[in-house]
Design a protein around this motif. Structure first.
Motif, PDB file in Angstrom:
ATOM      1  N   LEU A 111       0.752  -1.084   0.053  1.00  0.00           N
ATOM      2  CA  LEU A 111       0.015  -0.197   0.170  1.00  0.00           C
ATOM      3  C   LEU A 111       1.041   1.135   0.060  1.00  0.00           C
ATOM      4  N   PRO A 112       0.406   2.330  -0.552  1.00  0.00           N
ATOM      5  CA  PRO A 112       1.051   3.537  -0.536  1.00  0.00           C
ATOM      6  C   PRO A 112       1.353   4.229   0.916  1.00  0.00           C
ATOM      7  N   ALA A 113       2.176   5.171   1.032  1.00  0.00           N
ATOM      8  CA  ALA A 113       2.523   5.768   2.285  1.00  0.00           C
ATOM      9  C   ALA A 113       1.410   6.285   2.940  1.00  0.00           C
ATOM     10  N   CYS A 114       0.415   6.744   2.164  1.00  0.00           N
ATOM     11  CA  CYS A 114      -0.778   7.368   2.878  1.00  0.00           C
ATOM     12  C   CYS A 114      -1.831   6.848   3.466  1.00  0.00           C
ATOM     13  N   TYR A 115      -1.400   5.287   3.461  1.00  0.00           N
ATOM     14  CA  TYR A 115      -2.293   4.250   4.220  1.00  0.00           C
ATOM     15  C   TYR A 115      -1.741   4.252   5.835  1.00  0.00           C
ATOM     16  N   PHE A 116      -0.832   4.911   6.037  1.00  0.00           N
ATOM     17  CA  PHE A 116       0.035   4.800   7.210  1.00  0.00           C
ATOM     18  C   PHE A 116       0.222   5.837   8.100  1.00  0.00           C
ATOM     19  N   PRO A 117       0.029   5.790   9.344  1.00  0.00           N
ATOM     20  CA  PRO A 117       0.289   6.985  10.195  1.00  0.00           C
ATOM     21  C   PRO A 117       1.913   7.375  10.091  1.00  0.00           C
ATOM     22  N   GLU A 118       2.132   8.576  10.623  1.00  0.00           N
ATOM     23  CA  GLU A 118       3.433   9.093  10.471  1.00  0.00           C
ATOM     24  C   GLU A 118       4.659   8.265  11.068  1.00  0.00           C
ATOM     25  N   ASP A 119       4.379   7.494  12.142  1.00  0.00           N
ATOM     26  CA  ASP A 119       5.543   6.564  12.586  1.00  0.00           C
ATOM     27  C   ASP A 119       5.518   5.395  12.057  1.00  0.00           C
ATOM     28  N   ALA A 120       4.614   4.834  11.406  1.00  0.00           N
ATOM     29  CA  ALA A 120       4.528   3.605  10.862  1.00  0.00           C
ATOM     30  C   ALA A 120       4.850   3.839   9.269  1.00  0.00           C
ATOM     31  N   GLU A 121       4.656   4.931   8.860  1.00  0.00           N
ATOM     32  CA  GLU A 121       5.259   5.183   7.221  1.00  0.00           C
ATOM     33  C   GLU A 121       6.805   5.418   7.447  1.00  0.00           C
ATOM     34  N   LYS A 122       7.499   6.082   8.651  1.00  0.00           N
ATOM     35  CA  LYS A 122       8.881   6.244   8.562  1.00  0.00           C
ATOM     36  C   LYS A 122       9.583   4.808   8.577  1.00  0.00           C
TER      37      LYS A 122
END
Ligand code: SF4
Length: 64
Positions: free
Chosen positions: A39-50
């Motif tokens: 999934l693209p980054a926008c599915y994840f909150p900030e800490d998980a995206e990083k």
């Protein structure tokens, strides 16, 4: 190649912190990750995206 009319707006709202040429080109971003069963980054909150772990398993693990 046609230019995306939403490129500037997409870049403004994109939460992806990875330096990537697809940032702001959401159709290319979705296609890239979908073919990897991610999934693209926008599915994840900030800490998980990083973590840059875009797997579906990661999404299921962190979702509320
Ligand atoms: S989510 Fe993936 S494809 Fe999309 S801008 Fe970030 S690194 Fe690039």
């Amino acid at each position: 190649m046609a230019e995306c009319k939403n490129f500037d707006r997409n870049q403004d709202i994109c939460n992806c912190s990875y330096p990537c040429s697809r940032k702001g080109l959401c159709c290319e971003c979705v296609h890239y990750h979908r073919q990897r069963e991610e999934l693209p980054a926008c599915y994840f909150p900030e800490d998980a995206e990083k973590t840059y772990d875009r797997s579906i398993e990661h999404f299921i693990k962190i979702r509320p």
